[in-house]
Design a protein around this motif. Structure first.
Motif, PDB file in Angstrom:
ATOM      1  N   GLN A  16       0.044 -27.711 -59.638  1.00 36.90           N
ATOM      2  CA  GLN A  16       0.769 -26.590 -60.231  1.00 36.90           C
ATOM      3  C   GLN A  16       0.874 -26.764 -61.749  1.00 36.90           C
ATOM      4  O   GLN A  16       0.645 -25.827 -62.513  1.00 36.90           O
ATOM      5  CB  GLN A  16       2.167 -26.472 -59.621  1.00 36.90           C
ATOM      6  CG  GLN A  16       2.181 -26.051 -58.177  1.00 36.90           C
ATOM      7  CD  GLN A  16       3.540 -26.255 -57.521  1.00 36.90           C
ATOM      8  OE1 GLN A  16       4.492 -26.722 -58.140  1.00 36.90           O
ATOM      9  NE2 GLN A  16       3.629 -25.898 -56.244  1.00 36.90           N
ATOM     10  N   HIS A  17       1.198 -27.977 -62.165  1.00 41.68           N
ATOM     11  CA  HIS A  17       1.328 -28.276 -63.591  1.00 41.68           C
ATOM     12  C   HIS A  17      -0.003 -28.044 -64.301  1.00 41.68           C
ATOM     13  O   HIS A  17      -0.051 -27.428 -65.373  1.00 41.68           O
ATOM     14  CB  HIS A  17       1.802 -29.722 -63.780  1.00 41.68           C
ATOM     15  CG  HIS A  17       2.258 -30.025 -65.174  1.00 41.68           C
ATOM     16  ND1 HIS A  17       1.378 -30.221 -66.214  1.00 41.68           N
ATOM     17  CD2 HIS A  17       3.507 -30.163 -65.700  1.00 41.68           C
ATOM     18  CE1 HIS A  17       2.060 -30.470 -67.321  1.00 41.68           C
ATOM     19  NE2 HIS A  17       3.360 -30.433 -67.030  1.00 41.68           N
ATOM     20  N   CYS A  78       5.083 -24.800 -52.421  1.00 42.18           N
ATOM     21  CA  CYS A  78       4.442 -26.049 -51.989  1.00 42.18           C
ATOM     22  C   CYS A  78       3.782 -25.876 -50.620  1.00 42.18           C
ATOM     23  O   CYS A  78       2.674 -26.373 -50.399  1.00 42.18           O
ATOM     24  CB  CYS A  78       5.450 -27.192 -51.951  1.00 42.18           C
ATOM     25  SG  CYS A  78       5.935 -27.740 -53.591  1.00 42.18           S
ATOM     26  N   ALA A  79       4.442 -25.180 -49.726  1.00 43.92           N
ATOM     27  CA  ALA A  79       3.860 -24.929 -48.406  1.00 43.92           C
ATOM     28  C   ALA A  79       2.589 -24.105 -48.548  1.00 43.92           C
ATOM     29  O   ALA A  79       1.579 -24.374 -47.894  1.00 43.92           O
ATOM     30  CB  ALA A  79       4.863 -24.210 -47.512  1.00 43.92           C
ATOM     31  N   TYR A  80       2.617 -23.111 -49.426  1.00 42.86           N
ATOM     32  CA  TYR A  80       1.437 -22.284 -49.674  1.00 42.86           C
ATOM     33  C   TYR A  80       0.308 -23.123 -50.264  1.00 42.86           C
ATOM     34  O   TYR A  80      -0.852 -22.972 -49.892  1.00 42.86           O
ATOM     35  CB  TYR A  80       1.804 -21.135 -50.619  1.00 42.86           C
ATOM     36  CG  TYR A  80       0.660 -20.193 -50.907  1.00 42.86           C
ATOM     37  CD1 TYR A  80       0.269 -19.239 -49.972  1.00 42.86           C
ATOM     38  CD2 TYR A  80      -0.030 -20.253 -52.107  1.00 42.86           C
ATOM     39  CE1 TYR A  80      -0.773 -18.380 -50.228  1.00 42.86           C
ATOM     40  CE2 TYR A  80      -1.075 -19.390 -52.382  1.00 42.86           C
ATOM     41  CZ  TYR A  80      -1.448 -18.452 -51.436  1.00 42.86           C
ATOM     42  OH  TYR A  80      -2.491 -17.609 -51.696  1.00 42.86           O
ATOM     43  N   GLU A  81       0.660 -24.017 -51.165  1.00 37.65           N
ATOM     44  CA  GLU A  81      -0.334 -24.874 -51.819  1.00 37.65           C
ATOM     45  C   GLU A  81      -1.058 -25.757 -50.802  1.00 37.65           C
ATOM     46  O   GLU A  81      -2.246 -26.035 -50.950  1.00 37.65           O
ATOM     47  CB  GLU A  81       0.355 -25.740 -52.871  1.00 37.65           C
ATOM     48  CG  GLU A  81      -0.567 -26.655 -53.635  1.00 37.65           C
ATOM     49  CD  GLU A  81       0.160 -27.457 -54.691  1.00 37.65           C
ATOM     50  OE1 GLU A  81      -0.539 -28.214 -55.395  1.00 37.65           O
ATOM     51  OE2 GLU A  81       1.391 -27.346 -54.827  1.00 37.65           O
ATOM     52  N   LEU A  82      -0.354 -26.196 -49.767  1.00 39.89           N
ATOM     53  CA  LEU A  82      -0.936 -27.101 -48.771  1.00 39.89           C
ATOM     54  C   LEU A  82      -1.807 -26.390 -47.734  1.00 39.89           C
ATOM     55  O   LEU A  82      -2.520 -27.055 -46.989  1.00 39.89           O
ATOM     56  CB  LEU A  82       0.176 -27.885 -48.072  1.00 39.89           C
ATOM     57  CG  LEU A  82       0.947 -28.854 -48.975  1.00 39.89           C
ATOM     58  CD1 LEU A  82       2.103 -29.476 -48.213  1.00 39.89           C
ATOM     59  CD2 LEU A  82       0.024 -29.919 -49.550  1.00 39.89           C
ATOM     60  N   GLU A  83      -1.741 -25.071 -47.682  1.00 38.35           N
ATOM     61  CA  GLU A  83      -2.592 -24.340 -46.739  1.00 38.35           C
ATOM     62  C   GLU A  83      -4.051 -24.565 -47.100  1.00 38.35           C
ATOM     63  O   GLU A  83      -4.412 -24.685 -48.266  1.00 38.35           O
ATOM     64  CB  GLU A  83      -2.265 -22.845 -46.760  1.00 38.35           C
ATOM     65  CG  GLU A  83      -0.913 -22.511 -46.173  1.00 38.35           C
ATOM     66  CD  GLU A  83      -0.594 -21.021 -46.239  1.00 38.35           C
ATOM     67  OE1 GLU A  83      -1.499 -20.212 -46.528  1.00 38.35           O
ATOM     68  OE2 GLU A  83       0.571 -20.682 -45.994  1.00 38.35           O
ATOM     69  N   GLU A  84      -4.889 -24.605 -46.078  1.00 37.92           N
ATOM     70  CA  GLU A  84      -6.302 -24.918 -46.250  1.00 37.92           C
ATOM     71  C   GLU A  84      -7.034 -23.946 -47.159  1.00 37.92           C
ATOM     72  O   GLU A  84      -7.867 -24.334 -47.966  1.00 37.92           O
ATOM     73  CB  GLU A  84      -6.982 -24.911 -44.869  1.00 37.92           C
ATOM     74  CG  GLU A  84      -7.808 -26.144 -44.609  1.00 37.92           C
ATOM     75  CD  GLU A  84      -8.373 -26.126 -43.209  1.00 37.92           C
ATOM     76  OE1 GLU A  84      -9.494 -25.636 -43.050  1.00 37.92           O
ATOM     77  OE2 GLU A  84      -7.675 -26.600 -42.297  1.00 37.92           O
ATOM     78  N   LYS A  85      -6.736 -22.671 -47.030  1.00 33.53           N
ATOM     79  CA  LYS A  85      -7.489 -21.639 -47.751  1.00 33.53           C
ATOM     80  C   LYS A  85      -7.049 -21.456 -49.207  1.00 33.53           C
ATOM     81  O   LYS A  85      -7.636 -20.685 -49.941  1.00 33.53           O
ATOM     82  CB  LYS A  85      -7.361 -20.306 -47.015  1.00 33.53           C
ATOM     83  CG  LYS A  85      -5.959 -19.725 -47.035  1.00 33.53           C
ATOM     84  CD  LYS A  85      -5.894 -18.430 -46.272  1.00 33.53           C
ATOM     85  CE  LYS A  85      -4.612 -17.696 -46.376  1.00 33.53           C
ATOM     86  NZ  LYS A  85      -3.359 -18.344 -46.324  1.00 33.53           N
ATOM     87  N   THR A  86      -6.031 -22.163 -49.636  1.00 34.82           N
ATOM     88  CA  THR A  86      -5.480 -21.945 -50.963  1.00 34.82           C
ATOM     89  C   THR A  86      -6.339 -22.586 -52.049  1.00 34.82           C
ATOM     90  O   THR A  86      -6.405 -23.801 -52.176  1.00 34.82           O
ATOM     91  CB  THR A  86      -4.041 -22.496 -51.049  1.00 34.82           C
ATOM     92  OG1 THR A  86      -3.274 -21.910 -50.012  1.00 34.82           O
ATOM     93  CG2 THR A  86      -3.408 -22.162 -52.374  1.00 34.82           C
ATOM     94  N   THR A  87      -6.993 -21.726 -52.824  1.00 34.24           N
ATOM     95  CA  THR A  87      -7.777 -22.186 -53.972  1.00 34.24           C
ATOM     96  C   THR A  87      -6.851 -22.251 -55.184  1.00 34.24           C
ATOM     97  O   THR A  87      -5.717 -21.764 -55.145  1.00 34.24           O
ATOM     98  CB  THR A  87      -8.915 -21.194 -54.266  1.00 34.24           C
ATOM     99  OG1 THR A  87      -8.342 -19.926 -54.622  1.00 34.24           O
ATOM    100  CG2 THR A  87      -9.843 -21.026 -53.074  1.00 34.24           C
TER     101      THR A  87
END
Length: 174
Positions: A16-17, A78-87
């Protein structure tokens, strides 16, 4: 001297940073995103709301608002970031949506999309075809005629101009 309770620590993942910092280095960053990202990055660095407010000449309540919004949505982010499809692009988009203004209430449009399309179609026709002695429509005559034809119940000449301008802008982008 007591300055109130300590602020909760603002957290950012490394990714994120990096994404926020890289976004700030772009040439064309909207000013509101630039300010809000600076607030988040400085809060992550441990700066107080007051220090951020003084450094960036923002109202202290503005700083507090964006810090609190980030804190309230950080776990979801953070949960969204850990999803597989998240570029990286999707994560940045999600963070920017978090840093966007929320929709403001207002009166709903009284003229539907189909009515606007009919008005634009009418404007594309010649007034002479309807027995009106003009070579081109003006906004007053177009508004009167649209109401007479039952295309819209009521419309001001100024709003006719606004609709036609938006229609012209969208057709020139195609």
């Amino acid at each position: 001297m007591n300055r109130g309770k300590a602020l909760p620590k603002l957290e950012l993942s490394t990714r994120q940073h990096q994404l926020l910092s890289a976004y700030l280095n772009k040439r064309t960053v909207p000013k509101h995103y630039e300010q809000r990202i600076h607030i988040i990055l400085r809060a992550f660095d441990g700066w107080s709301n007051r220090k951020i407010h003084l450094e960036y000449t923002l109202h202290v309540m503005t700083v507090s608002k964006w810090r609190n919004r980030w804190l309230a949505h950080y776990k979801d982010l953070c949960a969204y970031e850990l999803e597989e499809k998240t570029t990286g692009a999707l994560l940045l988009s999600k963070m920017l949506s978090l840093l966007s203004d929320q929709a403001r209430p207002g009166t709903p449009s009284r003229i539907s999309l189909s009515e606007k399309e009919s008005l634009v179609a009418l404007a594309c026709k010649k007034p002479e075809d309807f027995g009106i002695p003009l070579s081109h429509w003006n906004r007053e005559e177009l508004a009167k005629f649209a109401m007479k034809m039952g295309i819209v119940q009521q419309i001001s000449p100024r709003y006719v101009s606004k609709i036609l301008k938006k229609a012209g802008d969208s057709s020139s982008q195609k």
